[in-house]
Design an enzyme around this catalytic site. Structure first.
Site, PDB file in Angstrom:
ATOM      1  N   GLN A   1     -16.169   5.747  -2.547  1.00  0.00           N
ATOM      2  CA  GLN A   1     -15.086   4.960  -1.958  1.00  0.00           C
ATOM      3  C   GLN A   1     -15.441   3.476  -2.025  1.00  0.00           C
ATOM      4  O   GLN A   1     -14.621   2.626  -1.720  1.00  0.00           O
ATOM      5  CB  GLN A   1     -14.898   5.358  -0.493  1.00  0.00           C
ATOM      6  CG  GLN A   1     -14.457   6.789  -0.296  1.00  0.00           C
ATOM      7  CD  GLN A   1     -14.577   7.178   1.181  1.00  0.00           C
ATOM      8  OE1 GLN A   1     -13.717   6.871   1.981  1.00  0.00           O
ATOM      9  NE2 GLN A   1     -15.648   7.855   1.528  1.00  0.00           N
TER      10      GLN A   1
ATOM     11  N   HIS B   1     -11.426   3.746  -4.643  1.00  0.00           N
ATOM     12  CA  HIS B   1     -10.699   2.632  -4.028  1.00  0.00           C
ATOM     13  C   HIS B   1     -10.738   1.350  -4.853  1.00  0.00           C
ATOM     14  O   HIS B   1     -10.395   0.292  -4.349  1.00  0.00           O
ATOM     15  CB  HIS B   1     -11.230   2.379  -2.614  1.00  0.00           C
ATOM     16  CG  HIS B   1     -10.964   3.519  -1.670  1.00  0.00           C
ATOM     17  ND1 HIS B   1     -11.629   3.690  -0.470  1.00  0.00           N
ATOM     18  CD2 HIS B   1     -10.085   4.554  -1.758  1.00  0.00           C
ATOM     19  CE1 HIS B   1     -11.179   4.781   0.128  1.00  0.00           C
ATOM     20  NE2 HIS B   1     -10.260   5.325  -0.629  1.00  0.00           N
TER      21      HIS B   1
HETATM   22  C1  BJW Z   1     -25.120   5.434   6.965  1.00  0.00           C
HETATM   23  C2  BJW Z   1     -26.005   4.391   6.841  1.00  0.00           C
HETATM   24  C3  BJW Z   1     -27.155   4.686   6.142  1.00  0.00           C
HETATM   25  C4  BJW Z   1     -24.390   3.616   7.934  1.00  0.00           C
HETATM   26  N1  BJW Z   1     -27.338   5.910   5.638  1.00  0.00           N
HETATM   27  N2  BJW Z   1     -25.236   6.650   6.523  1.00  0.00           N
HETATM   28  C5  BJW Z   1      -3.428  11.645   6.296  1.00  0.00           C
HETATM   29  C6  BJW Z   1      -3.574  11.575   7.676  1.00  0.00           C
HETATM   30  C7  BJW Z   1      -3.608  10.337   8.333  1.00  0.00           C
HETATM   31  C8  BJW Z   1      -3.514   9.146   7.624  1.00  0.00           C
HETATM   32  C9  BJW Z   1      -3.364   9.222   6.280  1.00  0.00           C
HETATM   33  C10 BJW Z   1      -3.317  10.435   5.620  1.00  0.00           C
HETATM   34  N3  BJW Z   1      -3.204  10.202   4.297  1.00  0.00           N
HETATM   35  C11 BJW Z   1      -3.178   8.866   4.111  1.00  0.00           C
HETATM   36  C12 BJW Z   1      -3.258   8.260   5.300  1.00  0.00           C
HETATM   37  C13 BJW Z   1      -3.255   6.805   5.547  1.00  0.00           C
HETATM   38  C14 BJW Z   1      -4.580   6.146   5.209  1.00  0.00           C
HETATM   39  C15 BJW Z   1      -5.686   6.742   6.072  1.00  0.00           C
HETATM   40  O1  BJW Z   1      -6.496   7.546   5.665  1.00  0.00           O
HETATM   41  N4  BJW Z   1      -5.787   6.295   7.305  1.00  0.00           N
HETATM   42  C16 BJW Z   1      -6.835   6.762   8.219  1.00  0.00           C
HETATM   43  C17 BJW Z   1      -7.655   5.571   8.724  1.00  0.00           C
HETATM   44  C18 BJW Z   1      -6.226   7.571   9.303  1.00  0.00           C
HETATM   45  N5  BJW Z   1      -4.890   6.316   3.790  1.00  0.00           N
HETATM   46  C19 BJW Z   1      -4.334   5.553   2.876  1.00  0.00           C
HETATM   47  O2  BJW Z   1      -3.518   4.708   3.179  1.00  0.00           O
HETATM   48  C20 BJW Z   1      -4.741   5.801   1.428  1.00  0.00           C
HETATM   49  N6  BJW Z   1      -3.576   5.919   0.639  1.00  0.00           N
HETATM   50  C21 BJW Z   1      -2.867   7.040   0.529  1.00  0.00           C
HETATM   51  O3  BJW Z   1      -3.276   8.088   0.961  1.00  0.00           O
HETATM   52  O4  BJW Z   1      -1.677   6.903  -0.143  1.00  0.00           O
HETATM   53  C22 BJW Z   1      -0.696   7.901   0.027  1.00  0.00           C
HETATM   54  C23 BJW Z   1      -0.120   7.793   1.437  1.00  0.00           C
HETATM   55  C24 BJW Z   1       0.228   6.581   1.942  1.00  0.00           C
HETATM   56  C25 BJW Z   1       0.738   6.460   3.234  1.00  0.00           C
HETATM   57  C26 BJW Z   1       0.870   7.607   4.015  1.00  0.00           C
HETATM   58  C27 BJW Z   1       0.506   8.853   3.492  1.00  0.00           C
HETATM   59  C28 BJW Z   1       0.021   8.945   2.170  1.00  0.00           C
HETATM   60  C29 BJW Z   1      -5.509   4.590   0.900  1.00  0.00           C
HETATM   61  C30 BJW Z   1      -6.799   4.361   1.584  1.00  0.00           C
HETATM   62  C31 BJW Z   1      -7.469   3.100   1.042  1.00  0.00           C
HETATM   63  C32 BJW Z   1      -8.664   2.726   1.847  1.00  0.00           C
HETATM   64  N7  BJW Z   1      -9.037   1.413   1.550  1.00  0.00           N
HETATM   65  C33 BJW Z   1     -10.216   0.855   2.218  1.00  0.00           C
HETATM   66  C34 BJW Z   1     -10.226  -0.708   2.153  1.00  0.00           C
HETATM   67  C35 BJW Z   1     -10.097  -1.248   0.812  1.00  0.00           C
HETATM   68  C36 BJW Z   1     -11.391  -1.347   0.106  1.00  0.00           C
HETATM   69  C37 BJW Z   1     -12.092  -2.653   0.301  1.00  0.00           C
HETATM   70  O5  BJW Z   1     -11.520  -3.732   0.445  1.00  0.00           O
HETATM   71  O6  BJW Z   1     -13.302  -2.553   0.272  1.00  0.00           O
HETATM   72  O7  BJW Z   1     -11.422   1.405   1.686  1.00  0.00           O
HETATM   73  S1  BJW Z   1     -10.349   1.228   3.936  1.00  0.00           S
HETATM   74  C38 BJW Z   1     -12.068   1.284   4.026  1.00  0.00           C
HETATM   75  O8  BJW Z   1     -12.419   2.599   4.518  1.00  0.00           O
HETATM   76  C39 BJW Z   1     -12.560   1.189   2.572  1.00  0.00           C
HETATM   77  C40 BJW Z   1     -13.539   2.349   2.527  1.00  0.00           C
HETATM   78  O9  BJW Z   1     -13.711   2.761   1.184  1.00  0.00           O
HETATM   79  C41 BJW Z   1     -12.920   3.375   3.425  1.00  0.00           C
HETATM   80  C42 BJW Z   1     -13.866   4.412   3.930  1.00  0.00           C
HETATM   81  O10 BJW Z   1     -14.834   3.847   4.780  1.00  0.00           O
HETATM   82  P1  BJW Z   1     -16.308   4.422   4.764  1.00  0.00           P
HETATM   83  O11 BJW Z   1     -16.906   4.231   3.424  1.00  0.00           O
HETATM   84  O12 BJW Z   1     -16.303   5.799   5.290  1.00  0.00           O
HETATM   85  O13 BJW Z   1     -17.065   3.401   5.736  1.00  0.00           O
HETATM   86  P2  BJW Z   1     -17.202   3.421   7.325  1.00  0.00           P
HETATM   87  O14 BJW Z   1     -17.639   2.066   7.759  1.00  0.00           O
HETATM   88  O15 BJW Z   1     -16.005   3.964   7.969  1.00  0.00           O
HETATM   89  O16 BJW Z   1     -18.385   4.459   7.601  1.00  0.00           O
HETATM   90  C43 BJW Z   1     -19.725   4.204   7.220  1.00  0.00           C
HETATM   91  C44 BJW Z   1     -20.542   5.450   7.523  1.00  0.00           C
HETATM   92  O17 BJW Z   1     -21.835   5.273   7.008  1.00  0.00           O
HETATM   93  C45 BJW Z   1     -20.688   5.759   9.022  1.00  0.00           C
HETATM   94  O18 BJW Z   1     -20.439   7.142   9.223  1.00  0.00           O
HETATM   95  C46 BJW Z   1     -22.152   5.434   9.319  1.00  0.00           C
HETATM   96  O19 BJW Z   1     -22.736   6.278  10.302  1.00  0.00           O
HETATM   97  C47 BJW Z   1     -22.784   5.696   7.991  1.00  0.00           C
HETATM   98  N8  BJW Z   1     -23.980   4.923   7.707  1.00  0.00           N
HETATM   99  N9  BJW Z   1     -25.436   3.280   7.488  1.00  0.00           N
HETATM  100  C48 BJW Z   1     -26.372   6.859   5.850  1.00  0.00           C
HETATM  101  N10 BJW Z   1     -28.080   3.740   5.969  1.00  0.00           N
END
Ligand code: BJW
Length: 254
Positions: free
Chosen positions: A104, A122
């Site tokens: 991601q 992403h």
């Molecule tokens: C360690 C560590 C170490 C720390 N060792 N571990 C179904 C249900 C509900 C909502 C939706 C759904 N389907 C779609 C949605 C809407 C939305 C969504 O999911 N919302 C949720 C928040 C509820 N999804 C979308 O809009 C997606 N589009 C889509 O599905 O289109 C169709 C659609 C649209 C509308 C409605 C329905 C369908 C697109 C999602 C795009 C995400 N974009 C982002 C930002 C842009 C990228 C950027 O600028 O960089 O991507 S959001 C942000 O979160 C980024 C990341 O890639 C993404 C995930 O985050 P990640 O990587 O998990 O990071 P963190 O910080 O959350 O977690 C870090 C983890 O690491 C933690 O657990 C720590 O413990 C751990 N950690 N250090 C191991 N050393």
């Protein structure tokens, strides 16, 4: 040298004997390189949540602010290197017959560590897309000389070529990620909070297709209770340890 991980023998056997594996990574895998995660303590930027900045509404509302955020992130990322977690995942390609790295993350660190063809769900922070023509270009200028940057062809503002909230993922990318999860015998989920869809559903998809799901994270997440193995710890330590154990069990040089 790291520590020996505690893995039940029946699970370890599956990890070692699998031929096809995949991994899905999130921001946590880059944390040890110095890239801030999204939802951790330092996840806020100028008091704004990522959801406010990484969306078309946020961008149209204030393109300069959103580009400032990306410029800050690009400038940070330009200075840093992959860590041992990225390298261990790149090495997995030599351990398994087939290994797909799905991420991601947009920071490009997996490719820098040697992963051959990462599936970037992403997008990529070094790519821009023209708001008028849709042309995708590589742009490695960090810091940017002009904010917001303009398309060199038509002088229209460009946007980061990144999937924002509410935007559809690229169909081919989604297909590749889904196929990799479905066909895997082992699916590693590393450093992601597993809350953002559709990426968060890949582990369940893998599991429904009889894959063994192994989660590596500092903390428990919404999927921890349903995975087959949870390895708690920093991915930069856990993954090299795991790789070493797999290689030893397979009789490879480590
Ligand atoms: C360690 C560590 C170490 C720390 N060792 N571990 C179904 C249900 C509900 C909502 C939706 C759904 N389907 C779609 C949605 C809407 C939305 C969504 O999911 N919302 C949720 C928040 C509820 N999804 C979308 O809009 C997606 N589009 C889509 O599905 O289109 C169709 C659609 C649209 C509308 C409605 C329905 C369908 C697109 C999602 C795009 C995400 N974009 C982002 C930002 C842009 C990228 C950027 O600028 O960089 O991507 S959001 C942000 O979160 C980024 C990341 O890639 C993404 C995930 O985050 P990640 O990587 O998990 O990071 P963190 O910080 O959350 O977690 C870090 C983890 O690491 C933690 O657990 C720590 O413990 C751990 N950690 N250090 C191991 N050393």
């Amino acid at each position: 040298m790291g520590t020996q991980l505690e893995i039940p023998p029946s699970i370890f056997e599956k990890i070692v004997n699998a031929k096809v594996a995949a991994a899905m990574t999130g921001a946590g895998v880059s944390a040890e390189s110095g890239v801030p995660t999204f939802r951790g303590e330092n996840g806020l930027w100028r008091n704004r949540r990522p959801e406010e900045l990484a969306s078309m509404e946020g961008f149209l509302d204030d393109p300069r602010l959103v580009w400032d955020w990306y410029d800050w992130r690009r400038t940070t990322i330009a200075e840093i290197n992959p860590n041992d977690g990225h390298y261990a995942l790149a090495e997995m390609e030599t351990v398994y017959d087939e290994f797909t790295l799905i991420t991601q993350n947009v920071d490009g660190l997996h490719a820098l560590a040697g992963s051959r063809d990462p599936v970037e769900m992403h997008g990529n922070i070094w790519h821009t897309r023209c708001m008028k023509e849709g042309t995708i270009m590589e742009n490695r200028e960090a810091p940017l000389k002009r904010i917001p940057p303009l398309c060199p062809n038509c002088n229209t503002m460009v946007r980061p070529h990144i999937i924002w909230f509410g935007e559809e993922l690229d169909t081919d990318v989604l297909k590749r990620a889904g196929e990799a999860a479905r066909s895997s015998e082992v699916f590693f989920v590393v450093g992601t909070s597993s809350v953002v869809q559709p990426a968060a559903s890949l582990a369940g998809l893998a599991q429904r297709n009889n894959s063994l799901v192994v989660e590596v994270n500092l903390e428990r997440t919404p999927i921890t209770d349903s995975v087959d193995l949870f390895l708690q710890g920093p991915s930069g330590v856990v993954l090299p340890d795991l790789l070493r154990m797999i290689c030893r069990a397979r009789g490879f040089d480590v």
